[in-house]
Design a protein around this motif. Structure first.
Motif, short mmCIF file in Angstrom:
data_model
loop_
_atom_site.label_atom_id
_atom_site.label_comp_id
_atom_site.label_asym_id
_atom_site.label_seq_id
_atom_site.Cartn_x
_atom_site.Cartn_y
_atom_site.Cartn_z
N ILE A 86 0.77 -1.10 -0.03
CA ILE A 86 0.04 0.12 -0.11
C ILE A 86 1.06 1.43 0.01
CG2 ILE A 86 -1.65 1.26 1.26
CD1 ILE A 86 -2.72 -1.09 2.70
N GLU A 87 0.48 2.27 -0.96
CA GLU A 87 1.15 3.45 -0.77
C GLU A 87 0.14 4.34 -0.67
OE1 GLU A 87 3.77 6.30 -3.85
OE2 GLU A 87 3.99 4.18 -3.96
N ILE A 88 0.25 5.42 -0.04
CA ILE A 88 -0.94 6.39 0.19
C ILE A 88 -0.20 7.80 0.04
CG2 ILE A 88 -2.80 7.47 1.59
CD1 ILE A 88 -3.34 4.54 1.05
N ASN A 89 -0.81 8.73 -0.86
CA ASN A 89 0.00 9.91 -1.22
C ASN A 89 -1.13 11.04 -0.78
OD1 ASN A 89 2.57 9.10 -2.15
ND2 ASN A 89 1.33 8.22 -3.74
N PRO A 90 -0.37 12.20 0.04
CA PRO A 90 -1.54 13.40 0.30
C PRO A 90 -1.85 14.23 -1.01
CG PRO A 90 0.64 13.73 1.17
CD PRO A 90 0.69 12.29 0.29
N SER A 91 -2.97 14.79 -0.66
CA SER A 91 -3.39 16.01 -1.69
C SER A 91 -2.59 17.24 -0.99
CB SER A 91 -4.82 16.19 -1.87
OG SER A 91 -5.25 16.34 -0.50
N LYS A 92 -3.15 18.40 -1.37
CA LYS A 92 -2.49 19.66 -0.81
C LYS A 92 -3.06 19.82 0.65
CE LYS A 92 -5.68 22.55 -3.10
NZ LYS A 92 -5.82 23.80 -4.00
N THR A 93 -4.18 19.05 0.97
CA THR A 93 -4.71 19.12 2.19
C THR A 93 -4.53 17.95 3.11
OG1 THR A 93 -6.93 18.31 1.44
CG2 THR A 93 -6.62 20.57 1.45
N GLY A 94 -3.56 17.30 2.80
CA GLY A 94 -3.04 16.07 3.48
C GLY A 94 -3.75 14.59 3.14
N VAL A 95 -3.46 13.66 3.91
CA VAL A 95 -3.87 12.20 3.69
C VAL A 95 -5.32 12.17 4.43
CG1 VAL A 95 -3.62 9.75 4.16
CG2 VAL A 95 -1.47 11.01 3.73
N ALA A 96 -6.10 11.66 3.72
CA ALA A 96 -7.39 11.22 4.57
C ALA A 96 -7.40 10.53 5.83
CB ALA A 96 -8.26 10.20 3.65
N THR A 97 -8.14 10.70 6.81
CA THR A 97 -7.85 10.56 8.21
C THR A 97 -8.68 9.37 8.64
OG1 THR A 97 -9.07 11.97 9.28
CG2 THR A 97 -6.85 12.97 8.70
N ILE A 98 -8.41 8.85 9.84
CA ILE A 98 -9.39 7.84 10.26
C ILE A 98 -10.81 8.70 10.37
CG2 ILE A 98 -8.89 8.09 12.67
CD1 ILE A 98 -9.34 4.95 10.97
N TYR A 99 -10.79 9.84 10.87
CA TYR A 99 -11.98 10.46 10.91
C TYR A 99 -12.82 10.68 9.75
CZ TYR A 99 -10.32 10.90 15.69
OH TYR A 99 -9.74 10.64 17.17
N ASP A 100 -11.87 11.06 8.54
CA ASP A 100 -12.77 10.98 7.27
C ASP A 100 -13.16 9.83 7.03
OD1 ASP A 100 -11.30 13.76 7.26
OD2 ASP A 100 -9.77 13.10 6.22
#
Length: 293
Positions: free
Chosen positions: A54-68
């Motif tokens: 798995i590779e997760i890359n952020p957008s300009k507002t960051g990586v999606a969180t456990i709360y998202d």
């Protein structure tokens, strides 16, 4: 910036309200796809074991969180509910923010509506690359959790924007996982009261404590599956959280126990101290206690 206020209802065809339980999907629950923070995390997430990458890359507002992720759980639950009713399931769903807040126990304040918009942006902007297949299919290219995330509103005479509903389009990968693989389980109502690490421990227990079986893992290995950094300081913080969860027994439906053990080192020398984490369904413990009487 104009203010967004709650909807007073409209005649648009909605997929909400949700009447059943919140449902989680196993593939997403098994792996660390989300940042364990409420703050914007700009560092990518990487995880690999013998079978999964798995590779997760952020957008300009960051990586999606456990709360998202609460939004994805809610969307999956709407899809499962419609599936059980024999309805046709489309990738595009519409729902009200108030129903999402009702199911997740969120106060429907102005701040919550602002947070909802930020969460939708991160879910749409986060890029996932993985070799994990769903529905018998995979992808070599990056994808986002949401292909579309749109908040519909009406402009009022005073300049305020009144929210009508939210419209989202789920990615193919997660759509297949929910509708084709159908490895779904209902989450306890108290799931949304848990902290980030507790949520991940609960999810791993939910899909690994099958038919009353216990789930056991080395603490360091478990930290990786939860989504924690494997740096020494992060591991110590993770173990501290494990001890707190064990002391308070704060996981709904499950009991957590820790056992330190010494393991010999290759080539001799002082034994290595490791921690075994055991998660047991409470129903199994009650049944064992009743049988012992």
């Amino acid at each position: 910036m104009t203010k967004i206020i709650p909807s007073q209802g409209d005649l648009f065809r909605l997929d909400s309200p949700l009447y059943g339980d919140i449902q989680g999907e196993r593939t997403v629950a098994e792996f660390p796809f989300f940042a364990l923070t409420k703050r914007a995390q700009m560092e990518p997430i990487a995880f690999a074991n013998d079978t999964a990458r798995i590779e997760i890359n952020p957008s300009k507002t960051g990586v999606a969180t456990i709360y998202d992720k609460e939004i994805l759980l809610y969307i999956a639950s709407l899809m499962v509910s419609r599936l059980e009713n024999g309805e046709t399931i489309d990738r595009t769903l519409t729902f009200t923010a108030n129903d999402l807040f009702r199911m997740t126990g969120t106060n429907p304040s102005a701040r919550s509506y602002t947070s909802l918009k930020a969460s939708l942006t991160r879910l749409q902007g986060t890029q996932i690359i993985t070799n994990i297949e769903t529905g018998g299919e995979g992808s070599d290219s990056a994808f986002s959790w949401l292909l579309k995330a749109d908040i519909k509103y009406t402009k009022l005479p005073n300049g305020e924007r009144q929210m009508k509903h939210v419209e989202v389009m789920l990615c193919d990968w997660l759509h297949r996982a929910i509708l084709t693989d159908r490895r779904i389980a209902a989450y306890h109502d108290d799931f949304f009261k848990l902290g980030p690490i507790e949520r991940r421990l609960y999810e791993l227990a939910k899909f690994n404590c099958v038919d009353g079986a216990r789930f056991e893992a080395d603490a360091v290995d478990l930290a990786g599956r939860v989504g924690c950094s494997l740096e020494p300081r992060s591991i110590e913080n993770f173990k501290r959280t494990l001890r707190e969860v064990t002391k308070d027994q704060s996981l709904p439906e499950y009991s957590l126990a820790l056992a330190d053990r010494k393991e010999p080192r290759t080539g001799g020398g002082r034994p290595k101290l490791s921690t075994l984490v055991t998660i047991t369904p409470l129903d199994s413990l009650r049944l064992a206690a009743a049988s012992a009487k």
